[in-house]
Design an enzyme around this catalytic site. Structure first.
Site, mmCIF file in Angstrom:
data_model
loop_
_atom_site.group_PDB
_atom_site.id
_atom_site.type_symbol
_atom_site.label_atom_id
_atom_site.label_comp_id
_atom_site.label_asym_id
_atom_site.label_seq_id
_atom_site.Cartn_x
_atom_site.Cartn_y
_atom_site.Cartn_z
ATOM 1 N N GLN A 126 1.757 9.879 -0.177
ATOM 2 C CA GLN A 126 2.734 9.470 -1.186
ATOM 3 C C GLN A 126 2.191 9.665 -2.598
ATOM 4 O OE1 GLN A 126 3.992 5.347 -2.308
ATOM 5 N NE2 GLN A 126 5.913 5.933 -1.309
ATOM 6 N N CYS A 156 7.808 1.451 -6.564
ATOM 7 C CA CYS A 156 6.808 0.490 -7.029
ATOM 8 C C CYS A 156 7.314 -0.248 -8.268
ATOM 9 C CB CYS A 156 5.488 1.188 -7.346
ATOM 10 S SG CYS A 156 4.217 0.046 -7.958
ATOM 11 N N ARG A 281 4.470 -5.529 4.217
ATOM 12 C CA ARG A 281 3.602 -6.690 4.071
ATOM 13 C C ARG A 281 3.359 -7.473 5.348
ATOM 14 N NH1 ARG A 281 7.677 -10.791 0.783
ATOM 15 N NH2 ARG A 281 9.589 -9.666 1.247
#
Length: 430
Positions: A126, A156, A281
């Site tokens: 990425q 992000c 996460r």
């Protein structure tokens, strides 16, 4: 107070509970360009987390053994049967990497950022940035390095990234995104994908328009984190926008946001019709999540009842030790590579070595913190870990904690809590 987007702060706000839909399941596979991914699960790119050690660790943690009596029935498996050892994680992704930095780096330093091993395939690299030509150059570097796919980060929310017009900052400039799409697409032949958020804020939702633009520009898949940049990691992910993107395009759509359990993964597929699920996460705190999804899907398909294994204390202990050993081995490998290049032991070289070891201890502390959540008494262990000065001290604290817990559970069964019973109630398959 400034808001910082760190993994430790990405807690769920009153997470929704989902039940396994009767018919929906995480797909056995999906295809991005000419790359088949099986099963249809993706490890999300996470800054400071998904380096080669963590990616391989997740690959190992996601392995599970299919019982012999199920091998004869292909419908009971989440992947085509090649052996009885199945992988629950279909695609892994690198940490996001600055295209500007990558294009300027020396070859030797570039290799450190793009290090991966053969057992990590299929793997996607990425990139983030805002200059179309620089992103195209970096995409060519990624292709030359042997990656299976290249991905553009438009998600992000970190201020330092957004300030450079990278990540979700670009969501305010669709014409520039279109130029980037076309320039990068023309530069490489490997599949090109994009991960993005719904938009900058609720007044500027662009995900459907952006997905259509990606398809028109020749991208091979899109991944949507169903929150805006302004949301950060708060509130509930709005899966209805994943469904809207899926309805709008024919290329594969990967859903991301609030997958904590196998039930969540199946529910996302049921609600949105997405082709694959991406998990971020949850993975550092529960590295077994991909295997649990695979087990749950396979058992649901075979018996109508979804089941999966839960980690015991000893499983957690073994996995912490495994991860730490992988970190140490990777540092040793880097140092041997330096020796092979006949680097002199200079002051600068010594500083670099010391920094690597500090980074290793930092990752040990970071990982141990994630991985001991849910373990009774884990708070005291985390305090010891963060007070440790070196890797040996971290390992000593962990060994002592788990040894004492094992002794308590054997000799003082009256001390077993409900949490202990939950942690030790299910077998763990190797």
């Amino acid at each position: 107070m400034k808001k910082r987007y760190t993994l430790e702060q990405k807690r769920w706000d009153d997470p929704a509970e989902h039940t396994m839909p009767e018919h929906s399941r995480v797909p056995a596979s999906f295809t991005i360009g000419n790359v088949k991914i099986a099963p249809a699960t993706v490890l999300a790119p996470m800054a400071g987390v998904t380096d080669t050690v963590f990616r391989r660790f997740i690959k190992n943690a996601s392995q599970f053994t299919t019982p012999a009596d199920e091998l004869a029935d292909s419908s009971a498996n989440v992947d085509s049967i090649t052996s009885n050892q199945q992988s629950g994680c279909g695609l892994i992704m690198t940490e996001f990497t600055s295209a500007d930095g990558l294009s300027r780096m020396r070859e030797t330093k570039r290799k450190r950022y793009l290090t991966y091993y053969e057992d990590e395939h299929p793997i996607s690299a990425q990139l983030f940035g805002s200059n179309p030509a620089t992103l195209a150059d970096s995409a060519r570097i990624v292709e030359d390095a042997g990656f299976d796919l290249v991905d553009l980060n438009l998600g992000c929310p970190a201020k330092r990234v957004v300030a450079c017009n990278g990540g979700s900052g670009l969501l305010r400039d669709l014409p520039l995104i279109e130029t980037i799409f076309k320039t990068v697409r023309a530069a490489v032949s490997i599949p090109f994908t994009v991960k993005f958020r719904m938009g900058w804020n609720d007044k500027h939702i662009v995900c459907v328009e952006l997905a259509k633009m990606a398809e028109d520009c020749g991208l091979n898949a899109v991944a949507l984190h169903a929150r805006t940049r302004e949301d950060g990691y708060t509130g509930q992910a709005r899966w209805e926008y994943i469904a809207a993107v899926k309805d709008a395009v024919k290329i594969p759509v990967i859903g991301n946001g609030d997958i904590r359990t196998p039930e969540d993964a199946a529910a996302m597929v049921d609600v949105t019709g997405c082709d694959a699920v991406m998990i971020g996460r949850t993975a550092p705190s529960n590295p077994w999540i991909f295997r649990q999804i695979a087990q749950y899907t396979a058992s649901k398909e075979a018996t109508g009842v979804g089941t999966y294994d839960h980690p015991t204390d000893q499983d957690r202990y073994r996995m912490i030790r495994t991860y730490f050993q992988m970190l140490v081995d990777e540092i040793a490998l880097e140092e041997r590579a330096e020796s092979a290049r006949a680097e002199a032991i200079t002051a600068a070289g010594q500083v670099a070595r010391e920094q690597r070891h500090r980074d290793c201890v930092g990752k040990m502390k970071q990982f141990a913190s994630w991985f001991t959540h849910g373990v009774p008494g884990g708070g005291a262990l985390r305090k010891q870990i963060f007070e440790s000065k070196n890797g040996d001290a971290v390992l000593g604290a962990i060994e002592s904690f788990f040894a004492n817990r094992a002794d308590d559970l054997v000799h003082h069964p009256e001390m077993v809590t409900q949490d202990d019973q939950l942690l030790t109630s299910a077998a763990y398959c190797d």
